[in-house]
Write a protein that holds these residues in place. Structure first.
Motif, PDB file in Angstrom:
ATOM      1  N   THR A  93       0.813  -1.218   0.000  1.00  0.00           N
ATOM      2  CA  THR A  93       0.000   0.000   0.000  1.00  0.00           C
ATOM      3  C   THR A  93       0.851   1.275   0.000  1.00  0.00           C
ATOM      4  OG1 THR A  93      -0.156  -0.008   2.420  1.00  0.00           O
ATOM      5  CG2 THR A  93      -1.876  -1.179   1.191  1.00  0.00           C
ATOM      6  N   ALA A  94       2.154   1.149   0.209  1.00  0.00           N
ATOM      7  CA  ALA A  94       3.032   2.320   0.179  1.00  0.00           C
ATOM      8  C   ALA A  94       3.221   2.848  -1.235  1.00  0.00           C
ATOM      9  CB  ALA A  94       4.384   1.988   0.791  1.00  0.00           C
ATOM     10  N   ALA A  95       2.897   2.029  -2.239  1.00  0.00           N
ATOM     11  CA  ALA A  95       3.053   2.431  -3.644  1.00  0.00           C
ATOM     12  C   ALA A  95       1.686   2.628  -4.292  1.00  0.00           C
ATOM     13  CB  ALA A  95       3.837   1.368  -4.410  1.00  0.00           C
ATOM     14  N   ASP A  96       1.663   3.445  -5.360  1.00  0.00           N
ATOM     15  CA  ASP A  96       0.425   3.659  -6.101  1.00  0.00           C
ATOM     16  C   ASP A  96       0.102   2.497  -7.020  1.00  0.00           C
ATOM     17  OD1 ASP A  96       0.025   6.147  -4.948  1.00  0.00           O
ATOM     18  OD2 ASP A  96       1.155   7.186  -6.517  1.00  0.00           O
ATOM     19  N   GLU A  97       1.142   1.785  -7.465  1.00  0.00           N
ATOM     20  CA  GLU A  97       0.971   0.615  -8.320  1.00  0.00           C
ATOM     21  C   GLU A  97       2.159  -0.308  -8.128  1.00  0.00           C
ATOM     22  OE1 GLU A  97       2.807   2.560 -12.409  1.00  0.00           O
ATOM     23  OE2 GLU A  97       0.633   2.504 -12.137  1.00  0.00           O
ATOM     24  N   VAL A  98       2.006  -1.562  -8.517  1.00  0.00           N
ATOM     25  CA  VAL A  98       3.074  -2.534  -8.317  1.00  0.00           C
ATOM     26  C   VAL A  98       3.259  -3.354  -9.586  1.00  0.00           C
ATOM     27  CG1 VAL A  98       2.646  -2.682  -5.833  1.00  0.00           C
ATOM     28  CG2 VAL A  98       1.502  -4.275  -7.377  1.00  0.00           C
ATOM     29  N   SER A  99       4.327  -4.126  -9.626  1.00  0.00           N
ATOM     30  CA  SER A  99       4.575  -5.056 -10.724  1.00  0.00           C
ATOM     31  C   SER A  99       4.525  -6.475 -10.171  1.00  0.00           C
ATOM     32  CB  SER A  99       5.949  -4.796 -11.360  1.00  0.00           C
ATOM     33  OG  SER A  99       6.985  -5.097 -10.436  1.00  0.00           O
ATOM     34  N   LEU A 100       4.524  -7.438 -11.064  1.00  0.00           N
ATOM     35  CA  LEU A 100       4.516  -8.832 -10.620  1.00  0.00           C
ATOM     36  C   LEU A 100       5.786  -9.171  -9.843  1.00  0.00           C
ATOM     37  CD1 LEU A 100       3.034 -10.622 -13.775  1.00  0.00           C
ATOM     38  CD2 LEU A 100       1.886 -10.099 -11.608  1.00  0.00           C
ATOM     39  N   ALA A 101       6.875  -8.521 -10.214  1.00  0.00           N
ATOM     40  CA  ALA A 101       8.134  -8.770  -9.504  1.00  0.00           C
ATOM     41  C   ALA A 101       8.031  -8.357  -8.040  1.00  0.00           C
ATOM     42  CB  ALA A 101       9.274  -8.037 -10.194  1.00  0.00           C
ATOM     43  N   ASP A 102       7.221  -7.328  -7.758  1.00  0.00           N
ATOM     44  CA  ASP A 102       7.045  -6.877  -6.376  1.00  0.00           C
ATOM     45  C   ASP A 102       6.324  -7.908  -5.522  1.00  0.00           C
ATOM     46  OD1 ASP A 102       8.253  -4.417  -6.938  1.00  0.00           O
ATOM     47  OD2 ASP A 102       6.356  -3.574  -7.642  1.00  0.00           O
ATOM     48  N   LEU A 103       5.677  -8.871  -6.177  1.00  0.00           N
ATOM     49  CA  LEU A 103       4.906  -9.887  -5.457  1.00  0.00           C
ATOM     50  C   LEU A 103       5.634 -11.233  -5.401  1.00  0.00           C
ATOM     51  CD1 LEU A 103       1.406  -9.190  -7.096  1.00  0.00           C
ATOM     52  CD2 LEU A 103       2.350  -8.192  -4.994  1.00  0.00           C
ATOM     53  N   SER A 104       6.872 -11.242  -5.852  1.00  0.00           N
ATOM     54  CA  SER A 104       7.589 -12.520  -5.968  1.00  0.00           C
ATOM     55  C   SER A 104       7.756 -13.234  -4.642  1.00  0.00           C
ATOM     56  CB  SER A 104       8.966 -12.284  -6.612  1.00  0.00           C
ATOM     57  OG  SER A 104       9.746 -11.379  -5.823  1.00  0.00           O
ATOM     58  N   ASP A 105       7.841 -12.511  -3.541  1.00  0.00           N
ATOM     59  CA  ASP A 105       8.020 -13.148  -2.233  1.00  0.00           C
ATOM     60  C   ASP A 105       6.701 -13.370  -1.499  1.00  0.00           C
ATOM     61  OD1 ASP A 105      10.789 -13.227  -2.560  1.00  0.00           O
ATOM     62  OD2 ASP A 105      11.060 -11.225  -1.682  1.00  0.00           O
ATOM     63  N   GLU A 106       5.603 -12.976  -2.115  1.00  0.00           N
ATOM     64  CA  GLU A 106       4.295 -13.103  -1.472  1.00  0.00           C
ATOM     65  C   GLU A 106       3.646 -14.445  -1.804  1.00  0.00           C
ATOM     66  OE1 GLU A 106       2.968 -10.923   0.568  1.00  0.00           O
ATOM     67  OE2 GLU A 106       4.417  -9.287   0.271  1.00  0.00           O
ATOM     68  N   VAL A 107       2.840 -14.959  -0.879  1.00  0.00           N
ATOM     69  CA  VAL A 107       1.947 -16.078  -1.189  1.00  0.00           C
ATOM     70  C   VAL A 107       0.770 -15.483  -1.966  1.00  0.00           C
ATOM     71  CG1 VAL A 107       0.396 -17.826  -0.262  1.00  0.00           C
ATOM     72  CG2 VAL A 107       2.622 -17.428   0.823  1.00  0.00           C
ATOM     73  N   VAL A 108       0.651 -15.877  -3.221  1.00  0.00           N
ATOM     74  CA  VAL A 108      -0.406 -15.342  -4.085  1.00  0.00           C
ATOM     75  C   VAL A 108      -1.421 -16.453  -4.336  1.00  0.00           C
ATOM     76  CG1 VAL A 108      -0.961 -14.287  -6.296  1.00  0.00           C
ATOM     77  CG2 VAL A 108       1.212 -13.741  -5.172  1.00  0.00           C
ATOM     78  N   PHE A 109      -2.633 -16.229  -3.885  1.00  0.00           N
ATOM     79  CA  PHE A 109      -3.673 -17.234  -4.056  1.00  0.00           C
ATOM     80  C   PHE A 109      -4.116 -17.323  -5.513  1.00  0.00           C
ATOM     81  CE2 PHE A 109      -4.307 -15.921   0.440  1.00  0.00           C
ATOM     82  CZ  PHE A 109      -3.951 -17.139   1.010  1.00  0.00           C
ATOM     83  N   HIS A 110      -4.361 -18.557  -5.943  1.00  0.00           N
ATOM     84  CA  HIS A 110      -4.803 -18.836  -7.299  1.00  0.00           C
ATOM     85  C   HIS A 110      -6.070 -19.692  -7.211  1.00  0.00           C
ATOM     86  CE1 HIS A 110      -3.915 -20.766 -11.470  1.00  0.00           C
ATOM     87  NE2 HIS A 110      -4.606 -19.647 -11.609  1.00  0.00           N
ATOM     88  N   PRO A 111      -7.231 -19.060  -6.975  1.00  0.00           N
ATOM     89  CA  PRO A 111      -8.455 -19.832  -6.757  1.00  0.00           C
ATOM     90  C   PRO A 111      -8.856 -20.642  -7.983  1.00  0.00           C
ATOM     91  CG  PRO A 111      -8.951 -17.498  -7.007  1.00  0.00           C
ATOM     92  CD  PRO A 111      -7.466 -17.603  -6.911  1.00  0.00           C
ATOM     93  N   LEU A 112      -9.658 -21.660  -7.760  1.00  0.00           N
ATOM     94  CA  LEU A 112     -10.083 -22.533  -8.850  1.00  0.00           C
ATOM     95  C   LEU A 112     -10.962 -21.806  -9.871  1.00  0.00           C
ATOM     96  CD1 LEU A 112     -10.883 -25.800  -6.832  1.00  0.00           C
ATOM     97  CD2 LEU A 112      -8.826 -25.289  -8.186  1.00  0.00           C
TER      98      LEU A 112
END
Length: 273
Positions: A93-112
């Motif tokens: 939330t500190a940024a106005d927008e992010v890239s996929l690289a910014d989420l590389s260390d996050e657990v990203v849910f991929h629902p069915l």
């Protein structure tokens, strides 16, 4: 007879739509233009929408692409922005927008029921895939991971303790109007005109006899002024004829009067002598 019309039921139009899509504006316009034809709405899961159309359970649908173009026609309407949903106190939330690289260390849910069609989902995978987007939202609120979805789904599942940020390089979700290729009815064409912004007077999608009727009305309009012009022309011609006949009389009278005055002038010196 349309796909939604049977001998025992009144004419109607059945529209399926997937979660996140808001058909309210188009439904309102439909009601204004075709008040005698009810529009029945049915929300269906994104993965189920193509099957609903091919089975004939809806006349048309607002769906997410892709669909099988061999059996379904589709008109792309818009592409949604993709966002990441996170808790309000998340570092993202500190940024106005992010890239996929910014989420590389996050657990990203991929629902069915994911609708983005990832070749390779971003971030680290969760231990288990949530069954639905709604389930994934609950896990995000619990602080277990984050979720990447179209903006409309983030808004649909809005919670006060969650927020979202645009993901600049994530795939978008294309929303389209779709219908069975072998069931392109007059009512389907009417709805196509509405979503494309055609005016109520547009000839496209209207009854085939409407253009003939409009041409007949134009011909009638032409004939009426023509008759009036002919009548006016006859009067004008008569008036011009009268003017031509009276003009010489006025001219002759003027000359005669002038002659009388000249004769009077010539006779005055004779009287003085």
């Amino acid at each position: 007879m349309t796909a939604s019309e049977t001998p025992d039921a009144p004419l109607s139009f059945r529209l399926a739509y997937v979660p996140g899509v808001m058909p309210g504006k188009w439904v309102r316009i439909w009601g204004e233009r075709l008040p005698g034809v009810p529009l029945d709405l049915a929300q269906v899961a994104a993965a189920e929408a193509p099957g609903v159309l091919t089975a004939g359970d809806a006349d048309a649908g607002l769906v997410r692409l892709p669909v099988d173009r061999d059996v379904l026609s589709a008109i792309p309407l818009y592409t949604e922005t993709t966002v990441v949903v996170v808790p309000k106190d998340h570092l993202v939330t500190a940024a106005d927008e992010v890239s996929l690289a910014d989420l590389s260390d996050e657990v990203v849910f991929h629902p069915l029921d994911d609708v983005l069609g990832w070749e390779r989902p971003p971030g680290r995978p969760a231990v288990e895939r949530p069954a639905t987007t709604a389930d994934a939202i609950e896990l995000v609120a619990a602080g277990v991971g984050v979720l990447v979805v179209p903006l409309s789904l983030a808004r649909l599942h809005h919670r006060k303790d969650l927020t979202h940020r645009p993901v600049t390089d994530a795939p978008g979700s294309d929303v389209a109007l779709s219908w069975p290729q072998d069931a392109h009815t007059d009512l389907v064409e009417e709805f196509i005109g509405i979503v494309r912004g055609r005016t109520v007077n547009s000839t496209r999608g209207r009854r085939q006899d409407a253009p003939e009727q409009r041409r007949g009305e134009r011909d009638d309009a032409r004939r009426k002024p023509a008759g009036g012009e002919k009548s006016t022309g006859q009067k004008s011609t008569a008036q011009r004829g009268t003017a031509r006949k009276s003009a010489p009389q006025k001219k002759t009278g003027g000359q005669k009067g002038t002659g009388q005055k000249s004769g009077a002038r010539r006779g005055r010196p004779g009287r003085r002598s």
